[in-house]
Design a protein around this motif. Structure first.
Motif, short mmCIF file in Angstrom:
data_model
loop_
_atom_site.label_atom_id
_atom_site.label_comp_id
_atom_site.label_asym_id
_atom_site.label_seq_id
_atom_site.Cartn_x
_atom_site.Cartn_y
_atom_site.Cartn_z
N LYS A 40 0.76 -1.32 -0.08
CA LYS A 40 -0.29 -0.05 -0.05
C LYS A 40 0.93 1.26 0.03
O LYS A 40 0.11 2.29 -0.37
CB LYS A 40 -0.95 0.06 1.17
N SER A 41 1.98 1.12 0.45
CA SER A 41 2.92 2.19 0.49
C SER A 41 4.42 1.78 0.34
O SER A 41 4.71 0.38 0.77
CB SER A 41 2.88 3.20 1.82
N LEU A 42 5.24 2.64 -0.07
CA LEU A 42 6.71 1.99 0.10
C LEU A 42 7.12 2.03 1.32
O LEU A 42 8.11 1.11 1.84
CB LEU A 42 7.53 3.24 -0.43
N ASP A 43 6.51 2.33 2.57
CA ASP A 43 6.91 2.23 3.94
C ASP A 43 6.75 0.73 4.22
O ASP A 43 7.52 -0.01 4.93
CB ASP A 43 6.39 3.09 4.76
N ASP A 44 5.79 0.08 3.68
CA ASP A 44 5.39 -1.49 3.69
C ASP A 44 6.62 -2.47 3.34
O ASP A 44 6.82 -3.14 4.07
CB ASP A 44 4.10 -1.84 3.04
N ILE A 45 7.16 -1.83 2.40
CA ILE A 45 8.56 -2.43 1.84
C ILE A 45 9.49 -2.72 2.96
O ILE A 45 10.11 -3.75 3.06
CB ILE A 45 9.11 -2.00 0.48
N VAL A 46 9.61 -1.43 3.41
CA VAL A 46 10.64 -1.32 4.73
C VAL A 46 10.36 -1.93 5.83
O VAL A 46 11.16 -2.89 6.55
CB VAL A 46 11.07 0.30 4.84
N SER A 47 9.20 -1.90 6.32
CA SER A 47 8.62 -2.34 7.73
C SER A 47 8.58 -3.91 7.49
O SER A 47 8.68 -4.54 8.54
CB SER A 47 7.25 -1.80 7.93
N ARG A 48 8.36 -4.61 6.17
CA ARG A 48 8.42 -5.76 5.99
C ARG A 48 9.67 -6.66 6.00
O ARG A 48 9.96 -7.79 5.67
CB ARG A 48 7.32 -6.38 5.01
N GLY A 49 10.80 -5.84 5.75
CA GLY A 49 12.11 -6.03 5.63
C GLY A 49 12.63 -6.42 4.35
O GLY A 49 13.73 -7.00 4.36
N LEU A 50 11.84 -5.90 3.42
CA LEU A 50 12.33 -6.20 2.06
C LEU A 50 13.48 -5.42 1.43
O LEU A 50 14.15 -5.46 0.63
CB LEU A 50 11.21 -6.29 1.15
N LEU A 51 13.47 -4.13 2.11
CA LEU A 51 14.60 -3.06 2.19
C LEU A 51 14.80 -2.59 3.51
O LEU A 51 14.07 -2.32 4.06
CB LEU A 51 14.12 -1.95 1.06
N ALA A 52 16.14 -2.27 3.70
CA ALA A 52 16.61 -2.08 5.07
C ALA A 52 16.17 -0.47 5.16
O ALA A 52 15.49 0.09 6.10
CB ALA A 52 17.95 -1.98 5.33
N ALA A 53 16.06 0.04 3.87
CA ALA A 53 15.56 1.49 4.04
C ALA A 53 15.35 2.07 2.46
O ALA A 53 15.86 1.39 1.68
CB ALA A 53 16.63 2.39 4.52
N LEU A 54 14.64 3.01 2.19
CA LEU A 54 14.45 3.37 0.86
C LEU A 54 15.88 4.07 0.38
O LEU A 54 16.44 4.75 1.25
CB LEU A 54 13.34 4.49 0.77
N PRO A 55 16.22 3.78 -0.66
CA PRO A 55 17.66 4.21 -1.16
C PRO A 55 17.53 5.92 -1.35
O PRO A 55 16.53 6.57 -1.38
CB PRO A 55 17.74 3.83 -2.66
N PRO A 56 18.76 6.40 -1.10
CA PRO A 56 18.80 7.89 -1.01
C PRO A 56 18.55 8.43 -2.56
O PRO A 56 18.79 7.66 -3.59
CB PRO A 56 20.24 8.16 -0.70
N ASN A 57 17.85 9.64 -2.44
CA ASN A 57 17.38 10.07 -3.86
C ASN A 57 18.37 11.44 -4.17
O ASN A 57 18.36 12.17 -3.32
CB ASN A 57 16.28 10.49 -3.90
N PRO A 58 19.40 11.45 -5.12
CA PRO A 58 20.19 12.69 -5.22
C PRO A 58 19.46 13.90 -5.62
O PRO A 58 20.17 15.14 -5.30
CB PRO A 58 21.04 12.10 -6.32
N TYR A 59 18.33 13.77 -5.87
CA TYR A 59 17.44 15.21 -6.08
C TYR A 59 16.75 15.72 -4.88
O TYR A 59 15.93 16.68 -4.88
CB TYR A 59 16.47 14.83 -7.08
N ASN A 60 17.20 14.78 -3.65
CA ASN A 60 16.50 15.14 -2.31
C ASN A 60 14.89 15.38 -2.54
O ASN A 60 14.27 16.07 -1.78
CB ASN A 60 17.01 16.52 -1.86
N LEU A 61 14.38 14.49 -3.19
CA LEU A 61 12.96 13.98 -3.24
C LEU A 61 12.73 12.77 -2.63
O LEU A 61 13.28 11.82 -2.99
CB LEU A 61 12.30 14.36 -4.52
N ALA A 62 11.42 12.74 -1.97
CA ALA A 62 11.14 11.21 -1.70
C ALA A 62 10.72 10.58 -2.82
O ALA A 62 10.10 11.15 -3.96
CB ALA A 62 10.09 11.33 -0.79
N TYR A 63 11.08 9.25 -2.70
CA TYR A 63 10.36 8.19 -4.10
C TYR A 63 8.86 7.90 -3.50
O TYR A 63 8.59 8.18 -2.33
CB TYR A 63 11.24 6.94 -4.09
N CYS A 64 8.14 7.65 -4.80
CA CYS A 64 6.60 7.47 -4.46
C CYS A 64 6.39 6.70 -5.42
O CYS A 64 6.87 6.31 -6.28
CB CYS A 64 5.88 8.84 -4.52
N MET A 65 5.18 6.07 -5.10
CA MET A 65 4.48 4.94 -6.05
C MET A 65 3.08 5.42 -6.29
O MET A 65 2.41 5.55 -5.33
CB MET A 65 4.55 3.56 -5.19
#
Length: 88
Positions: A40-65
Motif C-alpha cells: 500500500k506504501s513504500l513504507d510497507d516494503i521497509v517495515s516488512r524487511g524487503l529493504l532496510a531503508a529506501l535508497p537515497p535520492n540525489p534530487y532530495n525528493l522522496a520516492y513515491c509509487m
C-alpha cells in the motif's frame, strides 16, 4: 552551453536515482510474490524487511509509487505525501 562537468554530474545523479527506482521495483515485486498483494506504501516494503531503508535520492525528493505501482524519483507531489500511493 552547460559545462561538461555539470552535465556529467546531472547524468550521474539521474543514474543513481534510477538505480534507487530499480531497487524499489525489485522489492515491490518480492513483496507481491511473498504477500500476494501490492504494498500500500513504500513504507510497507521497509517495515516488512524487503529493504532496510529506501535508497537515497540525489534530487532530495522522496520516492513515491502511484496507484498503478509506478515508482517515481522526481515527482514533487511526493513531498506532500512521502512514500504513499499517488495518482498522477
Amino acid at each position: 552551453m552547460p559545462e561538461p562537468a555539470i552535465e556529467i554530474r546531472h547524468i550521474l545523479d539521474r543514474l543513481h536515482a534510477l538505480e534507487g527506482v530499480r531497487a524499489i521495483e525489485l522489492a515491490t515485486r518480492q513483496y507481491e510474490e511473498k504477500f500476494g498483494v501490492r504494498p500500500k506504501s513504500l513504507d510497507d516494503i521497509v517495515s516488512r524487511g524487503l529493504l532496510a531503508a529506501l535508497p537515497p535520492n540525489p534530487y532530495n525528493l522522496a520516492y513515491c509509487m502511484d496507484k498503478d505501482g509506478i515508482i517515481y524519483f522526481d515527482n514533487p507531489q511526493c513531498q506532500t505525501s512521502p512514500s504513499s500511493l499517488e495518482s498522477h
